[in-house]
Scaffold this motif. Structure first.
Motif, mmCIF file in Angstrom:
data_model
loop_
_atom_site.group_PDB
_atom_site.id
_atom_site.type_symbol
_atom_site.label_atom_id
_atom_site.label_comp_id
_atom_site.label_asym_id
_atom_site.label_seq_id
_atom_site.Cartn_x
_atom_site.Cartn_y
_atom_site.Cartn_z
ATOM 1 N N PHE A 177 0.800 -1.215 0.000
ATOM 2 C CA PHE A 177 0.000 0.000 0.000
ATOM 3 C C PHE A 177 0.836 1.271 0.000
ATOM 4 O O PHE A 177 0.497 2.219 -0.718
ATOM 5 C CB PHE A 177 -1.022 -0.009 1.139
ATOM 6 N N PRO A 178 1.950 1.355 0.737
ATOM 7 C CA PRO A 178 2.756 2.583 0.629
ATOM 8 C C PRO A 178 3.226 2.833 -0.808
ATOM 9 O O PRO A 178 3.178 3.969 -1.297
ATOM 10 C CB PRO A 178 3.936 2.319 1.570
ATOM 11 N N GLY A 179 3.654 1.782 -1.503
ATOM 12 C CA GLY A 179 4.082 1.917 -2.891
ATOM 13 C C GLY A 179 2.914 2.294 -3.807
ATOM 14 O O GLY A 179 3.078 3.108 -4.719
ATOM 15 N N LEU A 180 1.737 1.731 -3.558
ATOM 16 C CA LEU A 180 0.570 2.050 -4.339
ATOM 17 C C LEU A 180 0.195 3.526 -4.177
ATOM 18 O O LEU A 180 -0.066 4.226 -5.152
ATOM 19 C CB LEU A 180 -0.602 1.149 -3.915
ATOM 20 N N PHE A 181 0.207 4.004 -2.929
ATOM 21 C CA PHE A 181 -0.118 5.420 -2.682
ATOM 22 C C PHE A 181 0.916 6.337 -3.342
ATOM 23 O O PHE A 181 0.560 7.361 -3.936
ATOM 24 C CB PHE A 181 -0.215 5.714 -1.190
ATOM 25 N N ARG A 182 2.203 5.979 -3.254
ATOM 26 C CA ARG A 182 3.240 6.793 -3.903
ATOM 27 C C ARG A 182 3.047 6.843 -5.411
ATOM 28 O O ARG A 182 3.159 7.898 -6.029
ATOM 29 C CB ARG A 182 4.643 6.245 -3.582
ATOM 30 N N ALA A 183 2.759 5.692 -6.008
ATOM 31 C CA ALA A 183 2.576 5.626 -7.456
ATOM 32 C C ALA A 183 1.339 6.447 -7.895
ATOM 33 O O ALA A 183 1.366 7.083 -8.946
ATOM 34 C CB ALA A 183 2.426 4.175 -7.908
ATOM 35 N N ALA A 184 0.284 6.419 -7.093
ATOM 36 C CA ALA A 184 -0.941 7.107 -7.458
ATOM 37 C C ALA A 184 -0.925 8.594 -7.119
ATOM 38 O O ALA A 184 -1.453 9.414 -7.871
ATOM 39 C CB ALA A 184 -2.135 6.447 -6.769
ATOM 40 N N LEU A 185 -0.322 8.938 -5.978
ATOM 41 C CA LEU A 185 -0.437 10.297 -5.452
ATOM 42 C C LEU A 185 0.861 11.053 -5.351
ATOM 43 O O LEU A 185 0.854 12.246 -5.025
ATOM 44 C CB LEU A 185 -1.078 10.232 -4.052
ATOM 45 N N GLY A 186 1.971 10.373 -5.588
ATOM 46 C CA GLY A 186 3.279 11.009 -5.442
ATOM 47 C C GLY A 186 3.804 10.838 -4.017
ATOM 48 O O GLY A 186 3.121 10.276 -3.160
ATOM 49 N N PRO A 187 5.011 11.317 -3.766
ATOM 50 C CA PRO A 187 5.597 11.159 -2.420
ATOM 51 C C PRO A 187 4.822 12.005 -1.402
ATOM 52 O O PRO A 187 4.168 12.982 -1.749
ATOM 53 C CB PRO A 187 7.029 11.647 -2.588
ATOM 54 N N THR A 188 4.965 11.609 -0.148
ATOM 55 C CA THR A 188 4.276 12.362 0.930
ATOM 56 C C THR A 188 4.974 13.660 1.250
ATOM 57 O O THR A 188 6.107 13.875 0.949
ATOM 58 C CB THR A 188 4.207 11.542 2.230
#
Length: 188
Positions: A177-188
């Motif tokens: 999920f962290p990788g999925l969120f990064r791929a979809a939304l960019g870095p935090t």
């Protein structure tokens, strides 16, 4: 796009299905007619990435299908929902032709939007649990977590890291999920 007027006279699945197509998502939640607009782009980016991961992992399975809404998922006499993403189990070799043939999904996923968060966490969660859906995931893109609910849970498991989803036939799927969120939304 302007929201259509809320028609409180719609109280049955038959009435809901008779509405003309208007580009909005119509659901019936225990007899309550709910209308929501198209989701925002970040919502759709997360949905797209999750669909790709699950779809690719299950591509060779003839007994499991990953769907995106719009879809008419009937979960009771007064409840027709449109989960953002869901997985159903079917008999291998069987070709489905109608939403009425899908039965109860084994996984339902809602990706939170500001206008739907309270419903997704409240009434919809209770409907999914009551229907016996094996897992219900509430994806919170802002917090970058997943709330993982099982039918008898009073509180969700909070998924912040990668975890392994075990499907109904024991198939295992690692989800980052962290990788999925990064791929979809960019870095935090």
């Amino acid at each position: 796009m302007q929201m259509p007027a809320h028609d409180s006279a719609i109280t049955t699945i038959e009435e809901l299905l008779a509405l003309p197509e208007d580009g909005f998502r119509h659901e019936l939640l225990e007899g309550e007619h709910v209308v929501t607009p198209a989701p925002a782009l970040p919502h759709q980016m997360v949905l797209q990435k999750l669909h790709l991961v699950l779809g690719n992992a299950l591509a060779d399975r003839d007994d499991l299908i990953v769907f995106l809404s719009p879809a008419d998922v009937v979960l009771g006499p007064e409840s027709l929902l449109q989960p953002d993403l869901f997985i159903i189990k079917k008999e291998p070799g069987r070709h489905l032709t109608s939403w009425t043939e899908i039965g109860i999904p084994i996984l339902a996923v809602e990706i939170l939007s500001p206008s739907t968060a309270a419903r997704d966490r409240g009434k919809k969660r209770r409907i999914y649990q009551k229907a016996g859906i094996a897992e219900y995931w509430i994806v919170d893109s802002d917090a970058r977590i997943v709330e993982r609910w099982m039918p008898n849970d009073e509180r969700p498991e909070i998924v912040e890291r990668a975890f392994e989803w075990v499907g109904p036939a024991g198939q295992r799927l690692a989800l980052d999920f962290p990788g999925l969120f990064r791929a979809a939304l960019g870095p935090t």
